[in-house]
Scaffold this motif. Structure first.
Motif, PDB file in Angstrom:
ATOM      1  N   UNK A 166       6.132  16.799  -1.186  1.00 45.63           N
ATOM      2  CA  UNK A 166       5.657  15.717  -0.327  1.00 45.63           C
ATOM      3  C   UNK A 166       6.415  14.444  -0.672  1.00 45.63           C
ATOM      4  N   UNK A 167       6.333  13.474   0.210  1.00 40.99           N
ATOM      5  CA  UNK A 167       6.995  12.200  -0.034  1.00 40.99           C
ATOM      6  C   UNK A 167       5.934  11.134  -0.250  1.00 40.99           C
ATOM      7  N   UNK A 168       6.197  10.256  -1.223  1.00 30.86           N
ATOM      8  CA  UNK A 168       5.306   9.125  -1.477  1.00 30.86           C
ATOM      9  C   UNK A 168       6.015   7.867  -0.975  1.00 30.86           C
ATOM     10  N   UNK A 169       5.389   7.206  -0.029  1.00 32.26           N
ATOM     11  CA  UNK A 169       6.012   6.038   0.587  1.00 32.26           C
ATOM     12  C   UNK A 169       5.219   4.784   0.250  1.00 32.26           C
ATOM     13  N   UNK A 170       5.960   3.712  -0.031  1.00 32.07           N
ATOM     14  CA  UNK A 170       5.315   2.440  -0.310  1.00 32.07           C
ATOM     15  C   UNK A 170       5.513   1.543   0.908  1.00 32.07           C
TER      16      UNK A 170
ATOM     17  N   UNK B 258       0.837  -1.191   0.000  1.00 31.15           N
ATOM     18  CA  UNK B 258       0.000   0.000   0.000  1.00 31.15           C
ATOM     19  C   UNK B 258       0.880   1.253   0.000  1.00 31.15           C
ATOM     20  N   UNK B 259       0.259   2.394  -0.188  1.00 30.87           N
ATOM     21  CA  UNK B 259       1.020   3.641  -0.282  1.00 30.87           C
ATOM     22  C   UNK B 259       0.453   4.685   0.672  1.00 30.87           C
ATOM     23  N   UNK B 260       1.316   5.571   1.168  1.00 32.97           N
ATOM     24  CA  UNK B 260       0.835   6.794   1.801  1.00 32.97           C
ATOM     25  C   UNK B 260       1.661   7.950   1.250  1.00 32.97           C
ATOM     26  N   UNK B 261       1.100   9.166   1.328  1.00 34.04           N
ATOM     27  CA  UNK B 261       1.913  10.316   0.943  1.00 34.04           C
ATOM     28  C   UNK B 261       1.561  11.484   1.833  1.00 34.04           C
ATOM     29  N   UNK B 262       2.497  12.405   1.958  1.00 38.74           N
ATOM     30  CA  UNK B 262       2.213  13.565   2.776  1.00 38.74           C
ATOM     31  C   UNK B 262       3.428  14.468   2.890  1.00 38.74           C
ATOM     32  N   UNK B 263       3.169  15.692   3.373  1.00 41.44           N
ATOM     33  CA  UNK B 263       4.255  16.635   3.630  1.00 41.44           C
ATOM     34  C   UNK B 263       4.653  16.479   5.096  1.00 41.44           C
TER      35      UNK B 263
END
Ligand code: HEM
Lengths: 274, 436
Positions: B359-363, B184-189
């Motif tokens: 922002x960073x997109x993390x897997x 799954x992924x999350x993203x945020x500043x």
């Protein structure tokens, strides 16, 4: 830095010239069977190999990183790997005529390298990994061994087809010996191809969060691996060894080339950075 | 053929090497399909791109997802079954061959030998074994004499067996990971906390940094994060991650996957604030019963339009501009580039944007099969090494009480080579020595 890249450029050109000369001499050696031609050919490929090695090292220092990260760098290293494996096998099995069939492969891949862009571009973050370095250097050796095996298996098929030909009979080792040499080369190549896939999987897990995702480059290396696995088993199967195995050895090398060149140019892949 | 023998034949085929080879060939050829047909696109893509016949073929055979199709998985399972059976059946045979000492009586009555020599003088058997690099030699006294048995690289016998078991472990671990893992992924500043689907954790993004080289290419993306337990509010683990350096949690790993720009957005209706949020690249803010919407189309940190189309001169926010599209009542009414703090006005609505940051997109991946696959890979590599480079060799001697000695040797692989080696050794060591 610029100087080093100029050195690499000149030395690369010298190396390719020497390889061509060696290829021609090997050809003459095979056709007119003059021992001297063979000796000069072996000498020239060794000198060419030294220049080639210096060129690659100079590029590494010039670029400030391991020179194994784009199409050009991999092509030149690939040719280097075949030349190295060839010299080792030629020495080990004292079998010169092999050069007539292996040097053209070295030449074709050097030619392909010469057509690639030699620009030194900075590395994107995903490529900055020690696993990548291991991944590509094992590929250089593995693919080099497969290149040698392909040349030898090609000789096998020729000899098999023209078994009554006096020339072939005199100038080529026996079928058993050709089979043995290509088997030893493929054994080495198979071990290294497996290493390539294992190190590649470890790198892919760290860089992309998955170790195997059936990306076209991965799938084609899997297909290559399967072809050589079939080769290994055909040799052990009564009635299927010999010629059939040799055909698989040649198909295997075509798969190697396709994995390396075809996938990047013809198919979509996250591997095609270069 | 009666039914019994058909079953027998079938059973034999199922664990045979020939069947395995054919299966490998079919798997190899069919897996090409997944490299020429783009994989995992929505079905409409194939409907548009291919003829109706090809489309039918693609949907019935799942050619849009070859490696997860029923027939591909079935082939892999049958290959596993074939390998399992052949490994189970071969193991006792190989094991016996690895640890066993052949009976001297049977050895002396064999029909054929790789090499055999008989000597009538006194032979230094121990020296010969040492010279041939057999260091552990078994000795058996019998009524007629002494039997010496030397064996080296015994483990090589198991090479191909280990190879197959390694492959089996990899296939099973991979399948297990596919079934039991998630992705799954999350993203945020920085400052944002997101809950992670499929887990009971939250992740707080503490910091995000992009390092550039002088030529503006990216050297590295670095995120700092903290994993939180939302029930207790406790910190589970914190740390840094970057491309090629994932964050390792207890049962999942977090990977730096991507980045983009984000902005603070304020929406006013007739001067009254009705929304405040962070708008991420390619998101759309829809508001007021879908009456008004703003789409984040693109972002130019160092905007320049002098060549006739918008480009960014550098990756640094020197002259940041947002390229947006505005929708009103479902209609596209405006598309333009605006600077930070400037207003986008339409009828009763006013958008204000500012505070651009990346922002960073993390897997987030859990693959419980990965460890098993690593073990399988290690076993596989060792198996291949044993199979190709540890040739099991036997050297045997029988010293009769009457003063004669028989020496013979055996190997299963690389026979010619070993034969030459032993013949040369006997010649050089025993025969020259006796002449001297
Ligand atoms: C991807 C699959 C496979 C790989 C990579 C593989 C690899 C190998 C290797 C490296 C060897 C040793 C060859 C040599 O010493 O020259 C071997 C031997 C062998 N393989 Fe496989 N194998 C695979 C699948 C299979 C399958 C499906 C079978 C079917 C039952 C099988 C049966 C055998 C047998 C019986 C041997 C032993 C031959 C002997 O030592 O006399 N293999 N395999």
């Amino acid at each position: 830095m610029e100087n080093l890249l100029q050195i690499e450029n000149s030395f690369f050109n010298i190396a390719i010239s020497l390889y061509i000369a060696s290829m021609v001499l090997y050809f003459l050696f095979f056709v007119i069977k003059n021992e001297n031609h063979g000796r000069y050919a072996t000498f020239l490929i060794k000198i060419g190999f030294i220049f080639h090695t210096i060129a690659i090292v100079a590029r590494g220092f010039g670029a400030g990183r391991v020179p194994l990260t784009n199409q050009y760098e991999f092509a030149t290293s690939f040719a280097w790997g075949i030349a190295l494996c060839f010299m080792v096998f030629e020495h080990k099995y004292s079998f010169r005529a092999m050069g007539t069939f292996v040097t053209p492969i070295v030449f074709i891949i050097m030619g392909y390298a010469a057509m690639q862009s030699k620009d030194v571009r900075p590395l994107m973050p995903a490529l900055q990994s020690h696993w990548l370095t291991l991944h590509v250097s094992t590929a250089v050796i593995g693919y080099g061994a497969f290149g040698v095996a392909c040349g030898v298996s090609f000789m096998y098929l020729l000899k098999d087809k023209f078994s009554k030909d006096k020339f072939m009979e005199k100038h080529m080792p026996s079928l058993e010996r050709l089979d043995l040499i290509s088997y030893r080369a493929i054994a080495l190549g198979f071990l290294f191809l497996t290493l390539v896939m294992v190190t590649g999987a470890i790198w892919a897990e760290q860089a992309w969060g998955r170790y195997w995702a059936w990306d076209p480059k991965e799938t084609w290396s899997f297909i290559t691996w399967i072809i050589y696995a079939i080769y290994l088993h055909l040799r052990l199967t009564k009635g299927w060894s010999g010629k059939r195995a040799a055909i698989f050895s040649v198909i295997g090398f075509i798969c190697v080339l396709f994995t390396y060149i075809g996938v990047n140019t013809l198919l979509p892949s996250i591997h095609s950075y270069a | 053929m009666n039914q019994d023998s058909i079953l027998k034949e079938f059973w034999k085929a199922l664990h045979s090497m020939k069947f395995g080879i054919i299966l490998l060939l079919v798997i190899g050829i069919t897996s090409i399909a997944g490299t020429v047909i783009p994989q995992k696109n929505p079905l409409v893509f194939y409907e548009r791109e291919y003829s109706s016949f090809a489309y039918t073929l693609i949907t019935t055979l799942s050619l849009h997802d070859v490696y997860a199709s029923w027939w591909f998985i079935t082939m892999m399972l049958v290959l596993s079954l074939n390998l399992t059976l052949c490994s189970i059946i071969r193991f006792p045979v190989l094991f016996k061959r690895m640890i066993g000492t052949p009976q001297i009586k049977a050895e002396l009555e064999r029909k054929s030998y790789l090499v055999i020599k008989e000597y009538h003088n006194d032979v230094d058997v121990k020296g010969l074994f040492r010279k041939a690099r057999f260091f552990r030699v078994k000795k058996q006294e019998t009524e007629e004499g002494t039997y010496y048995f030397g064996y080296k690289n015994r483990f090589g016998v198991l090479g191909s067996w280990l190879t197959h078991v390694g492959i089996l472990i990899i296939i099973l671990a991979y399948m297990f990971g596919q079934v039991a893992g998630f992705d799954t992924y999350i993203y945020g500043v920085p400052g944002v906390t997101e809950s992670v689907e499929e887990t009971s954790y939250e992740i707080r993004i503490d910091d995000f940094d992009i390092q550039f080289r002088d030529d503006h290419t990216v050297r590295q993306y670095i995120s700092k994060i903290t994993v939180l337990d939302p029930d207790t509010g406790n910190v589970v683990k914190g740390g840094e991650l970057s491309v090629n350096n994932p964050f390792r949690g207890d049962n999942f790993s977090i990977y730096q996957n991507g980045t983009g720009w984000a902005l603070d957005l304020t929406l006013e209706r007739n001067g009254e604030v009705i929304a405040e949020r962070i708008l991420y690249q390619s998101e759309v803010h829809v508001d007021d019963n879908r009456k008004i919407a703003l789409q984040f189309v693109n972002f130019f940190p160092d905007y320049d339009n002098s060549i006739g189309r918008p480009v960014t001169v550098s990756p640094y926010p020197n002259n940041p501009k947002l390229l947006y599209t505005l929708f009103y009542d479902g209609q596209r009414v405006d598309m333009n580039a605006v600077g930070m703090g400037e207003k986008i006005e339409y009828e009763e609505y006013t958008f204000t944007i500012g505070n651009p940051r990346q922002f960073t997109l993390l897997q987030i991946v859990s693959d419980p099969g990965y460890r098993g696959a690593k073990v399988g890979g290690l076993v596989l590599l060792h198996g291949i090494m044993f199979a190709f480079y540890f040739h099991p060799r036997q050297l045997k001697a029988f010293k009769r009480k009457d003063g004669t000695t028989v020496i013979w040797a055996d190997t299963t692989v690389d026979r010619e080579n070993y034969k030459n080696q032993i013949e040369k050794l006997l010649e050089n060591y025993l025969e020259k020595k006796s002449e001297a």
